[in-house]
Scaffold this motif. Structure first.
Motif, mmCIF file in Angstrom:
data_model
loop_
_atom_site.group_PDB
_atom_site.id
_atom_site.type_symbol
_atom_site.label_atom_id
_atom_site.label_comp_id
_atom_site.label_asym_id
_atom_site.label_seq_id
_atom_site.Cartn_x
_atom_site.Cartn_y
_atom_site.Cartn_z
ATOM 1 N N SER A 33 19.542 15.078 22.489
ATOM 2 C CA SER A 33 19.312 15.953 21.340
ATOM 3 C C SER A 33 18.291 15.315 20.420
ATOM 4 O O SER A 33 18.152 14.101 20.370
ATOM 5 N N PRO A 62 19.288 20.563 21.178
ATOM 6 C CA PRO A 62 19.293 20.027 22.541
ATOM 7 C C PRO A 62 17.872 19.823 23.067
ATOM 8 O O PRO A 62 17.005 20.663 22.865
ATOM 9 N N HIS A 72 14.569 21.811 25.848
ATOM 10 C CA HIS A 72 14.894 23.230 25.793
ATOM 11 C C HIS A 72 13.603 24.023 25.876
ATOM 12 O O HIS A 72 12.523 23.492 25.661
ATOM 13 N N HIS A 118 25.082 28.038 21.143
ATOM 14 C CA HIS A 118 25.110 26.638 20.707
ATOM 15 C C HIS A 118 24.844 26.600 19.206
ATOM 16 O O HIS A 118 25.457 25.841 18.477
ATOM 17 N N GLU A 119 23.887 27.431 18.756
ATOM 18 C CA GLU A 119 23.613 27.665 17.334
ATOM 19 C C GLU A 119 23.510 29.164 17.154
ATOM 20 O O GLU A 119 22.644 29.808 17.741
ATOM 21 N N PHE A 159 20.167 29.219 19.551
ATOM 22 C CA PHE A 159 20.223 28.380 20.747
ATOM 23 C C PHE A 159 21.405 28.810 21.596
ATOM 24 O O PHE A 159 22.480 29.113 21.072
ATOM 25 N N LEU A 160 21.208 28.778 22.909
ATOM 26 C CA LEU A 160 22.285 29.040 23.848
ATOM 27 C C LEU A 160 21.994 28.291 25.142
ATOM 28 O O LEU A 160 20.898 27.744 25.302
ATOM 29 N N PHE A 161 22.969 28.231 26.013
ATOM 30 C CA PHE A 161 22.798 27.602 27.319
ATOM 31 C C PHE A 161 22.961 28.660 28.397
ATOM 32 O O PHE A 161 23.826 29.542 28.292
ATOM 33 N N ALA A 216 19.163 24.619 28.173
ATOM 34 C CA ALA A 216 19.137 25.036 26.772
ATOM 35 C C ALA A 216 17.967 25.974 26.521
ATOM 36 O O ALA A 216 16.840 25.704 26.945
ATOM 37 N N GLU A 257 16.018 28.377 23.405
ATOM 38 C CA GLU A 257 15.865 28.702 21.992
ATOM 39 C C GLU A 257 14.962 29.922 21.885
ATOM 40 O O GLU A 257 13.904 29.977 22.504
#
Length: 139
Positions: free
Chosen positions: A61, A70, A73, A98-99, A116-118, A124, A126
């Protein structure tokens, strides 16, 4: 989807000065915002961000606007309508963020919304939308 403006990639580097020299001087990418832990580059109109990895260790990160993000990304810088439509679509699909979608750099140059997601494989992503796309690469 609406107008797609720029690909975005954040990646680890071992030395920011070395990255600034290579991307900025050797390749010729104009430099944008920077800090002791990252450097933005205008990579032929696309948004690259080099994050310091520290002592050759893989970076998990980085820090941006006081938050851990992360690394690595990737994602897109979208127009606001497309960003809002994507946020709505992801929420409807019950994607775990994630955010959560939120505002970053509030009141500063480069203010934007981000999320943010995975993906299912752990990559990751964005997605962001700048209030003023002309400020994507400003120092």
């Amino acid at each position: 989807m609406g107008t797609i403006t720029q690909f975005h990639l954040a990646f680890p580097v071992r030395d920011l000065d070395e990255a600034r020299h290579f991307y900025g001087e050797v390749i010729g990418c104009p430099q944008g915002r920077s800090d002791t832990s990252y450097q933005d580059f205008d990579f032929f109109g696309h948004h690259l961000v080099a994050h310091i990895s520290g002592e050759g260790r893989p970076l998990q990160s980085g820090r941006f606007d006081g938050e851990a993000v992360p690394i690595p990304h990737f994602g897109m810088n979208l127009d606001r309508a497309s960003w809002e439509a994507l946020a709505t679509r992801l929420k409807a699909a019950m994607v775990a963020f994630h955010e959560e979608p939120h505002l970053r750099l509030k009141g500063k140059p480069g203010q934007h919304v981000t999320m943010f997601l995975f993906d299912p494989s752990g990559n990751a992503l964005e997605f962001k939308s700048f209030d003023d796309p002309e400020q994507t690469f400003i120092p």
